[in-house]
Design a protein around this motif. Structure first.
Motif, PDB file in Angstrom:
ATOM      1  N   ILE A 146       0.850  -1.184   0.000  1.00 23.88           N
ATOM      2  CA  ILE A 146       0.000   0.000   0.000  1.00 23.88           C
ATOM      3  C   ILE A 146       0.885   1.233   0.000  1.00 23.88           C
ATOM      4  O   ILE A 146       1.851   1.313   0.765  1.00 23.88           O
ATOM      5  CB  ILE A 146      -0.926   0.035   1.229  1.00 23.88           C
ATOM      6  CG1 ILE A 146      -1.866  -1.165   1.238  1.00 23.88           C
ATOM      7  CG2 ILE A 146      -1.726   1.336   1.275  1.00 23.88           C
ATOM      8  CD1 ILE A 146      -2.696  -1.284   2.513  1.00 23.88           C
TER       9      ILE A 146
ATOM     10  N   ALA B 237       1.909   1.806  -8.799  1.00 26.51           N
ATOM     11  CA  ALA B 237       0.767   0.905  -8.937  1.00 26.51           C
ATOM     12  C   ALA B 237       0.671   0.324 -10.341  1.00 26.51           C
ATOM     13  O   ALA B 237       0.422  -0.877 -10.512  1.00 26.51           O
ATOM     14  CB  ALA B 237      -0.525   1.640  -8.576  1.00 26.51           C
TER      15      ALA B 237
ATOM     16  N   SER C 259      -2.237  -1.054  -3.938  1.00 24.12           N
ATOM     17  CA  SER C 259      -3.291  -0.046  -3.887  1.00 24.12           C
ATOM     18  C   SER C 259      -2.725   1.280  -3.407  1.00 24.12           C
ATOM     19  O   SER C 259      -1.660   1.345  -2.792  1.00 24.12           O
ATOM     20  CB  SER C 259      -4.440  -0.496  -2.976  1.00 24.12           C
ATOM     21  OG  SER C 259      -3.968  -0.760  -1.674  1.00 24.12           O
TER      22      SER C 259
ATOM     23  N   ASP D 294      -6.187   0.242  -7.922  1.00 28.20           N
ATOM     24  CA  ASP D 294      -7.058   0.428  -6.772  1.00 28.20           C
ATOM     25  C   ASP D 294      -6.654   1.693  -6.027  1.00 28.20           C
ATOM     26  O   ASP D 294      -5.485   1.890  -5.687  1.00 28.20           O
ATOM     27  CB  ASP D 294      -6.970  -0.765  -5.826  1.00 28.20           C
ATOM     28  CG  ASP D 294      -7.666  -1.996  -6.364  1.00 28.20           C
ATOM     29  OD1 ASP D 294      -8.563  -1.838  -7.216  1.00 28.20           O
ATOM     30  OD2 ASP D 294      -7.313  -3.114  -5.932  1.00 28.20           O
ATOM     31  N   ARG D 295      -7.635   2.550  -5.771  1.00 27.20           N
ATOM     32  CA  ARG D 295      -7.375   3.764  -5.001  1.00 27.20           C
ATOM     33  C   ARG D 295      -8.551   4.070  -4.106  1.00 27.20           C
ATOM     34  O   ARG D 295      -9.708   4.012  -4.522  1.00 27.20           O
ATOM     35  CB  ARG D 295      -7.111   4.946  -5.927  1.00 27.20           C
ATOM     36  CG  ARG D 295      -6.973   6.286  -5.201  1.00 27.20           C
ATOM     37  CD  ARG D 295      -8.271   7.093  -5.234  1.00 27.20           C
ATOM     38  NE  ARG D 295      -8.191   8.327  -4.466  1.00 27.20           N
ATOM     39  CZ  ARG D 295      -9.159   9.228  -4.404  1.00 27.20           C
ATOM     40  NH1 ARG D 295     -10.293   9.038  -5.064  1.00 27.20           N
ATOM     41  NH2 ARG D 295      -9.014  10.299  -3.668  1.00 27.20           N
TER      42      ARG D 295
ATOM     43  N   ALA E 277      -8.585  -0.348   1.702  1.00 29.08           N
ATOM     44  CA  ALA E 277      -7.537  -0.703   0.737  1.00 29.08           C
ATOM     45  C   ALA E 277      -7.105  -2.151   0.916  1.00 29.08           C
ATOM     46  O   ALA E 277      -6.875  -2.866  -0.053  1.00 29.08           O
ATOM     47  CB  ALA E 277      -6.341   0.236   0.905  1.00 29.08           C
TER      48      ALA E 277
ATOM     49  N   MET F  37      -9.774  -4.386  -0.608  1.00 32.19           N
ATOM     50  CA  MET F  37      -9.671  -4.417  -2.063  1.00 32.19           C
ATOM     51  C   MET F  37      -8.497  -5.290  -2.494  1.00 32.19           C
ATOM     52  O   MET F  37      -8.582  -6.029  -3.478  1.00 32.19           O
ATOM     53  CB  MET F  37      -9.535  -3.011  -2.623  1.00 32.19           C
ATOM     54  CG  MET F  37     -10.813  -2.208  -2.596  1.00 32.19           C
ATOM     55  SD  MET F  37     -10.781  -0.742  -3.677  1.00 32.19           S
ATOM     56  CE  MET F  37      -9.511   0.226  -2.879  1.00 32.19           C
ATOM     57  N   GLY F  38      -7.402  -5.193  -1.740  1.00 32.03           N
ATOM     58  CA  GLY F  38      -6.244  -6.013  -2.084  1.00 32.03           C
ATOM     59  C   GLY F  38      -6.521  -7.494  -1.937  1.00 32.03           C
ATOM     60  O   GLY F  38      -5.983  -8.316  -2.686  1.00 32.03           O
TER      61      GLY F  38
ATOM     62  N   ARG G 223      -9.418  -8.680  -8.581  1.00 34.93           N
ATOM     63  CA  ARG G 223      -9.875  -7.660  -9.521  1.00 34.93           C
ATOM     64  C   ARG G 223     -10.473  -8.355 -10.736  1.00 34.93           C
ATOM     65  O   ARG G 223      -9.862  -9.209 -11.356  1.00 34.93           O
ATOM     66  CB  ARG G 223      -8.696  -6.770  -9.943  1.00 34.93           C
ATOM     67  CG  ARG G 223      -9.069  -5.770 -11.028  1.00 34.93           C
ATOM     68  CD  ARG G 223      -7.894  -4.853 -11.351  1.00 34.93           C
ATOM     69  NE  ARG G 223      -7.787  -3.776 -10.380  1.00 34.93           N
ATOM     70  CZ  ARG G 223      -8.497  -2.653 -10.439  1.00 34.93           C
ATOM     71  NH1 ARG G 223      -9.392  -2.469 -11.396  1.00 34.93           N
ATOM     72  NH2 ARG G 223      -8.328  -1.712  -9.544  1.00 34.93           N
TER      73      ARG G 223
END
Length: 324
Positions: free
Chosen positions: A5, A103, A110, A285-286, A315, A318-319, A323
């Motif tokens: 991150i 990224a 992310s 990813d943000r 974050a 999401m990780g 995706r």
């Protein structure tokens, strides 16, 4: 690299560095080892001192427990908090550009962004309406969307930083349909097999069959019908004065808001300190804190870091999610 991150420090004169060091200090060493802060080393050190955070400031690949800073040199920084400065706008831009580089290159999973000041950003010659548009440009994305995520209410916006007059014009069938699709895809990624989506109307009472405008009938309803035909569980348009209450109480997993304040006001009412700003439609990813630079309290150590903790947690989620 150990880091997964990256946190962009935001405007060096704002509270970004303070909420970042406090959030990292509140987490354990294992999390700190995975994070690098992209920003100004001296600003991070000053923020740590102001906040009473007793952790060393380390280089990105340096061993040990501390706050790792990827220093990006920018001339002319004021060296103090609470100052509106073009140099700080330039710094904000460079920090974000560096994060996108990492990224896009696979060196960061992310990005978490601390707040920037739009006036300073534009004074530096970077004419964006905020993070979302800038990230779309830097990643070469055709378009992007802002999602505000919280525990009981999630809202994705058809448009954000434009005038209300322009927002009405942007609520086209095509844009509304793409917003529904994008929100549906993200909610599925985050673990919902069949997300329940509500689309807010743009006029009072969705226009009352044309009495208060025909945009809901002519632009929004066709988008909802098209999304339903694709198998998306979506309803609307639903009057905006009731749809958020219904979503907050569990009827929907996501609301499509037609413009900035229609989505921001309910979120900031029910989750002011914990809502997370998430950019959708990008190849990276943000997510971000959902507050500003707070120049009035910057440098005092008073800034609340709860929102940065929420952004870091999102974050990480999401990780962990694949995706699509």
């Amino acid at each position: 690299m150990k880091q997964s991150i990256v946190i962009t420090m935001g405007d060096p004169s704002g509270v970004g560095a303070e909420v970042t060091v406090r959030a990292l200090a509140a987490r354990d060493a294992a999390l700190r080892e995975q994070v690098r802060v992209i920003g100004d080393r001296s600003t991070v050190a000053r923020a740590a001192a102001v906040c009473g955070v007793d952790l060393p400031i380390l280089a990105p690949d340096e061993d040990g427990d501390g706050i790792r800073v990827d220093h990006v040199a920018v001339d002319g920084l004021p060296g103090k908090f609470g100052v509106l400065s073009p140099a700080c706008g330039e710094a904000s831009y460079r920090y974000i550009a560096r994060a996108v580089e990492l990224a896009m290159g696979g060196d960061a999973a992310s990005i978490v962004t601390a707040p920037i000041n739009k006036e300073a950003l534009n004074a530096a010659g970077h004419h964006y309406d905020g993070h979302t548009g800038m990230l779309a440009h830097l990643t070469g994305s055709r378009s992007s969307w802002m999602l505000l995520a919280s525990e009981r209410l999630n809202v994705v916006h058809v448009s954000t930083h434009v005038s209300l007059k322009d927002a009405i014009g942007r609520a086209t069938t095509g844009r509304v349909l793409e917003t529904i699709r994008t929100g549906h895809k993200h909610m599925k990624r985050m673990g919902l097999e069949a997300p329940r989506i509500a689309v807010a109307g743009i006029n009072p009472h969705c226009g009352e069959n044309g009495l208060f405008g025909r945009e809901d009938d002519e632009a929004i309803a066709p988008a909802v019908a098209a999304a339903k035909a694709e198998g998306i569980h979506v309803e609307g348009p639903i009057s905006a004065d009731t749809v958020y209450h219904r979503a907050y109480n569990g009827a929907f997993d996501l609301v499509v808001a037609q413009y900035h304040d229609q989505g921001h006001i309910p979120i900031k009412l029910v989750a002011f300190d914990t809502a997370v700003n998430v950019s959708l439609g990008l190849p990276i990813d943000r997510c971000s804190v959902d507050h500003g630079t707070a120049f009035d309290i910057a440098g005092t150590g008073k800034a609340n870091h709860v929102n940065m903790l929420a952004a870091l947690d999102y974050a990480a989620k999401m990780g962990a999610a694949a995706r699509g």
